[in-house]
Design a protein around this motif. Structure first.
Motif, PDB file in Angstrom:
ATOM      1  N   THR A 289       0.853  -1.185   0.000  1.00  0.00           N
ATOM      2  CA  THR A 289       0.000   0.000   0.000  1.00  0.00           C
ATOM      3  C   THR A 289       0.888   1.233   0.000  1.00  0.00           C
ATOM      4  O   THR A 289       1.753   1.374   0.869  1.00  0.00           O
ATOM      5  CB  THR A 289      -0.920   0.034   1.240  1.00  0.00           C
ATOM      6  N   ALA A 290       0.673   2.102  -0.961  1.00  0.00           N
ATOM      7  CA  ALA A 290       1.305   3.417  -0.988  1.00  0.00           C
ATOM      8  C   ALA A 290       0.257   4.381  -0.468  1.00  0.00           C
ATOM      9  O   ALA A 290      -0.862   4.418  -1.000  1.00  0.00           O
ATOM     10  CB  ALA A 290       1.710   3.795  -2.405  1.00  0.00           C
ATOM     11  N   GLY A 291       0.576   5.105   0.604  1.00  0.00           N
ATOM     12  CA  GLY A 291      -0.467   5.969   1.137  1.00  0.00           C
ATOM     13  C   GLY A 291      -0.019   6.943   2.194  1.00  0.00           C
ATOM     14  O   GLY A 291       1.174   7.218   2.361  1.00  0.00           O
ATOM     15  N   PHE A 292      -1.025   7.442   2.905  1.00  0.00           N
ATOM     16  CA  PHE A 292      -0.850   8.475   3.910  1.00  0.00           C
ATOM     17  C   PHE A 292      -1.461   7.999   5.223  1.00  0.00           C
ATOM     18  O   PHE A 292      -2.533   7.405   5.229  1.00  0.00           O
ATOM     19  CB  PHE A 292      -1.582   9.760   3.500  1.00  0.00           C
ATOM     20  N   ILE A 293      -0.806   8.301   6.338  1.00  0.00           N
ATOM     21  CA  ILE A 293      -1.397   8.012   7.636  1.00  0.00           C
ATOM     22  C   ILE A 293      -2.515   9.024   7.869  1.00  0.00           C
ATOM     23  O   ILE A 293      -2.309  10.235   7.732  1.00  0.00           O
ATOM     24  CB  ILE A 293      -0.349   8.084   8.765  1.00  0.00           C
ATOM     25  N   VAL A 294      -3.717   8.498   8.184  1.00  0.00           N
ATOM     26  CA  VAL A 294      -4.887   9.351   8.398  1.00  0.00           C
ATOM     27  C   VAL A 294      -5.548   9.002   9.729  1.00  0.00           C
ATOM     28  O   VAL A 294      -5.271   7.955  10.314  1.00  0.00           O
ATOM     29  CB  VAL A 294      -5.916   9.209   7.245  1.00  0.00           C
ATOM     30  N   GLN A 295      -6.424   9.883  10.166  1.00  0.00           N
ATOM     31  CA  GLN A 295      -7.151   9.690  11.416  1.00  0.00           C
ATOM     32  C   GLN A 295      -8.591   9.303  11.096  1.00  0.00           C
ATOM     33  O   GLN A 295      -9.410  10.158  10.807  1.00  0.00           O
ATOM     34  CB  GLN A 295      -7.125  10.966  12.252  1.00  0.00           C
ATOM     35  N   GLY A 296      -8.888   8.021  11.083  1.00  0.00           N
ATOM     36  CA  GLY A 296     -10.258   7.551  10.975  1.00  0.00           C
ATOM     37  C   GLY A 296     -10.747   7.257   9.574  1.00  0.00           C
ATOM     38  O   GLY A 296     -10.237   7.764   8.583  1.00  0.00           O
ATOM     39  N   ILE A 297     -11.785   6.415   9.538  1.00  0.00           N
ATOM     40  CA  ILE A 297     -12.401   5.973   8.286  1.00  0.00           C
ATOM     41  C   ILE A 297     -12.942   7.140   7.459  1.00  0.00           C
ATOM     42  O   ILE A 297     -12.823   7.132   6.239  1.00  0.00           O
ATOM     43  CB  ILE A 297     -13.510   4.928   8.572  1.00  0.00           C
ATOM     44  N   PRO A 298     -13.549   8.179   8.073  1.00  0.00           N
ATOM     45  CA  PRO A 298     -14.029   9.290   7.244  1.00  0.00           C
ATOM     46  C   PRO A 298     -12.920   9.926   6.390  1.00  0.00           C
ATOM     47  O   PRO A 298     -13.171  10.354   5.269  1.00  0.00           O
ATOM     48  CB  PRO A 298     -14.583  10.289   8.269  1.00  0.00           C
TER      49      PRO A 298
END
Length: 157
Positions: free
Chosen positions: A66-75
């Motif tokens: 997975t190439a991505g970004f750390i985010v806070q929560g499903i929304p």
């Protein structure tokens, strides 16, 4: 090499996930991620931590990337229109690497798995992270971390 064992809680990554092999073109996964993120979202995601996540697949026969970004929560995942991946809490063996990311990631993981992890008498779990630093990933002085989750370390807490 600058190495450490660090404990890190679980976190959520919003990104593009593919079934992968050692011959996968990981740069193409990042290109796909950036194509899927709108110009408006690029401004917001510029402030987020970029990570590449390698995890054993559900059948334990290969792995996903997975190439991505750390985010806070499903929304936040839904707002970006990307796939959400939960990275489990773990103790991680880490190494700081320097140089163009494309040239330093593989040697960083090789060092962790051939030298640092055996010296610490721990066992890799199969979860590996590319933790990107700020700046130009192609620069000769670019710095980032390679993380490999391990078992067999007693928590200091």
């Amino acid at each position: 090499m600058e190495t450490a064992l660090i404990e890190y809680g679980n976190f959520l990554v919003a990104g593009v996930t593919v079934n992968a092999t050692e011959s996968t073109d990981f740069a193409a996964v990042w290109d796909e991620l950036l194509e899927r993120v709108s110009d408006e979202q690029k401004t917001a995601t510029a402030k987020l931590q970029k990570v590449g996540v390698l995890m054993p697949d559900a059948a334990d026969e290969g792995f996903t990337y997975t190439a991505g970004f750390i985010v806070q929560g499903i929304p936040a995942v839904a707002a970006l229109g990307l796939t959400g991946v939960v990275v489990p809490a773990a103790m991680y063996a880490t190494v700081l690497v320097e140089g163009p990311a494309a040239d330093s990631i593989k040697p960083g993981f090789e060092y962790l798995h051939s030298t640092f992890i055996p010296e610490k008498d721990v066992t890799p779990t199969g979860v590996n992270l590319e933790v990107y630093g700020p700046g130009d990933v192609t620069a000769s002085n670019y710095r980032m971390y390679c993380w490999s989750a391990v078992d067999g370390v007693e928590s200091p807490i």
